[in-house]
Design a protein around this motif. Structure first.
Motif, PDB file in Angstrom:
ATOM      1  N   VAL A  48       0.253   6.810  -7.297  1.00 34.27           N
ATOM      2  CA  VAL A  48      -0.349   8.033  -7.184  1.00 34.27           C
ATOM      3  C   VAL A  48       0.508   9.183  -7.173  1.00 34.27           C
ATOM      4  O   VAL A  48       0.192   9.973  -8.077  1.00 34.27           O
ATOM      5  CB  VAL A  48      -1.056   8.060  -5.688  1.00 34.27           C
TER       6      VAL A  48
ATOM      7  N   ALA B 158      -0.642   8.568   4.468  1.00 29.59           N
ATOM      8  CA  ALA B 158      -1.938   7.903   4.025  1.00 29.59           C
ATOM      9  C   ALA B 158      -1.871   6.339   4.085  1.00 29.59           C
ATOM     10  O   ALA B 158      -2.837   5.940   4.321  1.00 29.59           O
ATOM     11  CB  ALA B 158      -2.169   7.959   2.458  1.00 29.59           C
ATOM     12  N   GLY B 159      -0.820   5.927   3.684  1.00 32.34           N
ATOM     13  CA  GLY B 159      -0.669   4.446   4.001  1.00 32.34           C
ATOM     14  C   GLY B 159      -1.184   4.031   5.393  1.00 32.34           C
ATOM     15  O   GLY B 159      -1.852   3.016   5.664  1.00 32.34           O
TER      16      GLY B 159
ATOM     17  N   ALA C 221       2.629  10.060   1.466  1.00 32.10           N
ATOM     18  CA  ALA C 221       2.530   8.560   1.112  1.00 32.10           C
ATOM     19  C   ALA C 221       2.440   7.447   2.301  1.00 32.10           C
ATOM     20  O   ALA C 221       1.778   6.863   2.484  1.00 32.10           O
ATOM     21  CB  ALA C 221       3.444   8.055   0.118  1.00 32.10           C
TER      22      ALA C 221
ATOM     23  N   GLN D 109       0.751  -1.261  -0.004  1.00 32.97           N
ATOM     24  CA  GLN D 109       0.126  -0.007  -0.102  1.00 32.97           C
ATOM     25  C   GLN D 109       0.962   1.196  -0.109  1.00 32.97           C
ATOM     26  O   GLN D 109       0.572   2.262  -0.638  1.00 32.97           O
ATOM     27  CB  GLN D 109      -0.775  -0.064   1.156  1.00 32.97           C
TER      28      GLN D 109
ATOM     29  N   TRP E  49       0.695   4.108  -2.877  1.00 33.88           N
ATOM     30  CA  TRP E  49       0.618   5.476  -2.777  1.00 33.88           C
ATOM     31  C   TRP E  49       1.630   6.173  -3.423  1.00 33.88           C
ATOM     32  O   TRP E  49       1.566   7.283  -3.774  1.00 33.88           O
ATOM     33  CB  TRP E  49       0.223   5.790  -1.279  1.00 33.88           C
TER      34      TRP E  49
END
Length: 391
Positions: free
Chosen positions: A147, A264-265, A261, A139, A143
């Motif tokens: 992303v 968010a993860g 990142a 993940q 991200w």
């Protein structure tokens, strides 16, 4: 075999207790001896390999740059000890923000899983089943690479309202400069502490529910008092805007894509587990409590907030503590995407430059152990407050 009449009773507790103490003392001696032998072997091996020992490297000039620093740091002037504190603060920053976000998302999703709305319940269930069954490392890479790496280059930066820029290097925003900022920060912190103390005192005196007086006093302490101090010292706020250069953007507040990142993860991944903890806690509250609240005229929202959640916290808090500890330890995966946390800076760059693996690794382990124990202690204190006391 019977004991003769008149004979002294044979002690039944003294000997087993003494035997247990002797066994424990022997075990401590054996463990201490093994630890001493291990220390001696390590020292001899390091001396044989001509590897320096001790913490003399702490005050040696680091000589390397760090992409994100919350305190002053210079590659030419700062030491390895300063680099340690930079990495430590970066780790604490991302872990604290991730814990806050994960808690909010987890509670919302956990409550949504029990929603009478079919679509909301299924979406929440799908989120939990999807996120918690994908490894966190994948993940984080998603991200970061899928992303954030898709953002435009610096020359094609997206201009944001207010003077900000968004590109593959990160998010650049105007940075506020506050005259008298340290004084205002201290006053704000003191106001928050005073508001908490006021609410605690009011609860001790029997005011369980917040009254308009409580809200007014706490609002003044947190907002009004800093405002009055700001007026008194004539505080001024200015902004340092990021400036677009030919190859880079200078000035302003830079938020690294690695930080986004990782945040968010960690938040999204941990929130999936917290959601299940919250769902289990809500289901542990007897249904009669909800029915009693409905019979008194409470709607679903107030019933959940005032009746169900407070009782569910006694079940939620212990496993929630485990999730907080897991999140903090999972932050070490930041090294996979290049975020400058404690592991990446200290057990990575500093270890490679100094070669003193024992000191660096032991110190890093001690930091994570200390923070984990402090977090457990704080959550255990809170758990005692929310526990139901049998009468």
């Amino acid at each position: 075999m019977t004991r003769p009449s008149g004979a002294a009773p044979v002690p039944t507790l003294g000997r087993p207790r003494l035997r247990g103490l002797l066994i424990q003392a022997g075990l401590i001696v054996v463990v201490a001896a093994l630890a001493w032998v291990a220390v001696i072997n390590v020292a001899e091996n390091l001396a044989r390999a001509n590897i320096a020992t001790g913490f003399d490297f702490w005050n040696v000039t680091a000589g390397f740059d760090i992409s994100q620093t919350l305190i002053f740091y210079s590659a030419q002037a700062s030491t390895y000890g300063r680099a340690f504190w930079v990495g430590f603060l970066n780790t604490v920053l991302v872990a604290a923000l991730a814990i806050a976000l994960a808690t909010i998302i987890g509670f919302v999703v956990g409550i949504a899983r029990l929603s009478p709305n079919f679509l909301v319940a299924k979406l929440a269930s799908g989120y939990v089943e999807l996120i918690r069954n994908i490894p966190l490392l994948l993940q984080l890479l998603f991200w970061y690479n899928a992303v954030l790496k898709a953002l435009p280059d610096i020359r094609d930066s997206v201009m944001l309202p207010g003077g900000g820029y968004l590109n593959i290097r990160g998010l650049f925003l105007p940075a506020p400069n506050v005259f008298g900022g340290q004084t205002l920060a201290l006053v704000l912190l003191g106001g928050i502490v005073a508001a908490i103390a006021w609410r605690w005192w009011r609860r001790k005196t029997g005011r369980i529910a917040a009254t308009p007086l409580d809200i007014a006093v706490m609002a003044f302490l947190v907002l009004g008092l800093p405002l009055l101090v700001a007026i008194f010292i004539e505080a001024r706020i200015s902004f340092a805007y990021p400036q677009m250069g030919r190859f880079n953007i200078r000035g302003g507040l830079e938020i690294l894509p690695e930080f986004v990142a990782l945040l968010a993860g960690l938040s999204i991944y941990t929130a999936a587990f917290i959601a299940e903890v919250v769902r289990a806690g809500l289901l542990s509250v007897p249904k009669g409590q909800t029915e009693a609240a409905y019979s008194l005229g409470l709607r679903r929202g107030p019933t959940m907030r005032l009746v169900v959640v407070p009782q569910a916290m006694r079940v939620i808090v212990p496993p929630l503590t485990n999730q907080y500890l897991n999140l903090f330890k999972n932050s070490t995966l930041a090294v996979a995407i290049g975020y400058p946390d404690l592991v990446q800076i200290f057990t990575g760059t500093v270890l490679n430059n100094t070669g003193q693996a024992v000191e660096v690794v032991v110190l890093t382990m001690a930091v994570y152990l200390t923070i984990s124990l402090a977090t457990s202690l704080a959550m255990n204190i809170y758990n005692k407050r929310v526990m139901l006391v049998e009468r």
